[in-house]
Write a protein that holds these residues in place. Structure first.
Motif, mmCIF file in Angstrom:
data_model
loop_
_atom_site.group_PDB
_atom_site.id
_atom_site.type_symbol
_atom_site.label_atom_id
_atom_site.label_comp_id
_atom_site.label_asym_id
_atom_site.label_seq_id
_atom_site.Cartn_x
_atom_site.Cartn_y
_atom_site.Cartn_z
ATOM 1 N N ALA A 1 0.423 -1.432 -0.390
ATOM 2 C CA ALA A 1 0.537 0.294 0.096
ATOM 3 C C ALA A 1 1.051 0.906 -0.155
ATOM 4 O O ALA A 1 1.688 1.211 0.564
ATOM 5 N N ALA B 1 -9.603 -1.714 -1.091
ATOM 6 C CA ALA B 1 -9.166 -1.959 0.177
ATOM 7 C C ALA B 1 -10.971 -1.413 0.732
ATOM 8 O O ALA B 1 -10.350 0.238 0.834
ATOM 9 N N MET B 2 -11.612 -1.861 1.449
ATOM 10 C CA MET B 2 -12.826 -0.975 1.892
ATOM 11 C C MET B 2 -12.364 -0.130 2.938
ATOM 12 O O MET B 2 -11.647 -0.681 4.190
ATOM 13 N N ASP B 3 -12.787 1.347 3.251
ATOM 14 C CA ASP B 3 -12.355 2.430 4.686
ATOM 15 C C ASP B 3 -13.849 1.088 5.052
ATOM 16 O O ASP B 3 -14.904 1.726 5.516
ATOM 17 N N GLN B 4 -12.998 1.030 6.469
ATOM 18 C CA GLN B 4 -14.178 0.950 7.767
ATOM 19 C C GLN B 4 -15.312 1.259 8.394
ATOM 20 O O GLN B 4 -15.685 0.899 8.879
#
Lengths: 317, 271
Positions: B152, B193-196
């Motif tokens: 990342a 990637a999901m933003d939590q």
């Protein structure tokens, strides 16, 4: 050096020797039972020292310094270790030390060895606290971190998961534990882009997380230039002791920071020389020798990676 | 369409929990077998000899976000055969086709260095298509390093602030071929990637095409993906006869276009 600082350095040195003796008496880590020692480094401030190893089934991710600070009303946990098991061991250590509840779980940054124990404190009243940039950084890495942990720990990784912070620090935040205040400070990109320090006013202790590596080689996962600059600012902080993310409790200050800064500056200088000579990334990394990181533990695993990260950053100068 | 295919493949692999093959069994890898059919059908693929195509990759990725890699061919325009296209594939990545590199007449020789994100242990492979239609593959097994290295970006805010900066440098190698390096400041994010907090997936935003010309003649046309590291870098050869101008045009997934050009002086030996 003013007399006060000298006295503090001497006290830190004595405490350090006491800690080393304590660790030597600790039981060997069996991998199943969880002997989990904490040292009261200052009144009401407890630290567990992680091992200088990579995460493995034998150590269950117990490789970072974690701990807690007890106020009159409640407890702040600072970092939670590299797995649910370590987080649970830390929670048990809190219960042994006090009957007050945990009200804050502070993560000093995103790395797995500091956050995977969060799950042990989830589902209760505790707020999870981190830098404002921490949720995005965790989201971008969660799948990778969880896969890496499953590979390293196998079944022992079960239950370890990323718990994102719900109380975010933009710049500075004061937390009240009841008669004891913690001042949380977010820093510009250095070790990572989500570094947070915790200052305990009562004891004058600055918990640095991985902004300070002691004994174990620093790993650059943010900005080497930023880390050198933040290091210079940290050096000016008036503190009675520091807690590094890895290494000795209350190492000599600022000597421990200076050792880290020297290493970072040496990496930056060697990469700048390679760039000036027209060397490619591959050539520069191949020429880097872990022996150049003299005296740092785990240099084989991290020195070339630091050179890689430094090259990618400094080639834009 | 190509991206859709990759996404579907990535989903299949993730869903089946495919186990990646041992280092000595590049052909058996499940991702590769599906990709092979999609990209090349039943065409034969030979193991590349050292003149046709060499793939350089470290045995261990020091930083999974920035793995230096090179494809090099010794076949030049004077040879009976030359490389037209090279596919660069990372079996273990969510979008395995990292780059499709088309070499124009001004390239002189297929020779490109770049940097990859490598998601997990697995094969990196380069497949060259020659002008006679034959296919040749070189493979390397790359291990990810220990610790917390993740593919990342290290500082998304800084990456966003610098987006679109470019550098194009030319080295005189004292012959008909010259080497150039193109650097593009771009986060090259996958959007995977999901933003939590928001529970949303960020939009993918990456460089999708790089075109380099010398005196208007194509050197390199690359279709690329987010398997290329943040701040994409390409180091390549071109035939720099006489003086002229080297020009690079970069397009990203938001159809933003970035351009840069650099004058190239005649060589000291008059070529």
């Amino acid at each position: 050096m003013p007399d006060g600082l000298i006295r503090r350095a001497v006290r830190a040195g004595r405490r350090l020797m006491a800690c080393a003796a304590f660790a030597a008496l600790g039981p060997a880590w069996g991998g199943v039972a969880l002997p989990f020692d904490v040292v009261e480094a200052a009144p009401g401030l407890f630290v567990h020292t992680g091992r200088h190893e990579e995460t493995s089934q034998a150590n269950r991710g117990d490789i970072a310094n974690v701990g807690f600070i007890v106020g009159e009303r409640c407890v702040a946990v600072i970092d939670t270790g590299g797995s649910l098991a370590i987080g649970q061991a830390l929670a048990a250590a809190v219960r042994r030390a006090t009957d007050r509840p945990v009200c804050y779980v502070i993560n000093t940054h995103m790395h797995p060895d500091h956050v995977f124990g969060n799950a042990a404190f989830a589902g209760g009243a505790a707020r999870f606290v981190g830098a404002a940039s921490l949720p995005e950084a965790l989201a971008a890495r969660a799948a990778h971190y969880e896969a890496g942990l499953a590979e390293a720990l196998g079944d022992a990784a079960a239950g370890s998961r990323i718990v994102a912070p719900d109380l975010l620090v933009d710049d500075r935040l004061r937390l009240d534990l009841g008669g004891r205040a913690l001042v949380l400070q977010r820093w510009p990109t250095a070790h990572t882009n989500n570094d947070l320090t915790v200052f305990d006013e009562a004891s004058g202790t600055l918990w640095l997380g991985d902004l300070l590596f002691d004994e174990r080689i620093p790993s650059v996962d943010g900005s080497i230039k930023g880390w050198i600059a933040v290091g210079a600012r940290l050096r000016e902080q008036a503190v009675s002791r520091v807690i590094p993310g890895h290494g000795r409790i209350a190492p000599p200050w600022p000597a421990a920071l200076d050792a880290q800064s020297r290493y970072l500056q040496q990496v930056a200088a060697s990469v700048r020389a390679a760039l000036a000579a027209g060397k490619t990334l591959r050539e520069t990394v191949d020429a880097a020798n872990p022996a150049d990181a003299d005296g740092w533990l785990l240099a084989d695993a991290y020195h070339r990676r630091n050179v890689t990260a430094a090259y990618a950053e400094l080639e834009w100068e | 369409m190509r991206h859709l295919l990759q996404w579907l493949l990535a989903c299949c692999v993730a869903g089946s929990g495919a186990v990646f093959a041992a280092p000595d069994d590049a052909e058996a890898n499940a991702v590769w077998r599906q990709l092979r059919t999609g990209l090349f059908g039943e065409r034969a693929i030979a193991a590349a000899d050292a003149d046709t195509l060499v793939l350089e990759a470290p045995a261990r990725a020091e930083d999974a976000a920035i793995v230096p890699i090179a494809v090099r061919s010794r076949l030049d325009p004077t040879a009976a055969r030359r490389v037209q296209t090279v596919w660069l594939i990372v079996d273990g990545n969510p979008s395995p086709v990292a780059a499709t590199l088309h070499f124009g007449p001004a390239s002189g020789r297929a020779d490109v260095e770049t940097r990859l994100r490598i998601e997990q242990y697995g094969f990196v492979r380069a497949i060259a298509e020659l002008d006679d239609g034959s296919l040749h593959m070189a493979t390397r097994f790359v291990k990810a390093s220990g610790g917390c290295s993740a593919p990342a970006g290290k500082d998304p805010a800084a990456a966003a602030a610098n987006l679109g900066r470019m550098r194009l440098k030319v080295e005189d190698m004292g012959g008909a071929l010259r080497r150039a390096q193109l650097m593009i400041s771009h986060p090259n994010t996958s959007g995977l990637a999901m933003d939590q907090l928001t529970r949303l997936y960020p939009k993918p935003h990456f460089v999708r095409q790089v075109t380099v010309r010398y005196r208007g003649q194509p050197v390199l046309v690359a279709e690329v993906d987010f398997s290329i590291s943040e701040n994409p870098s390409f180091r390549f050869l071109f035939r720099g006869d006489g003086e002229g101008e080297l020009e690079a045009v970069v397009v990203d997934t938001e159809d933003r276009t970035f351009q840069t050009r650099v004058p190239v002086a005649a060589r000291a030996d008059g070529g």
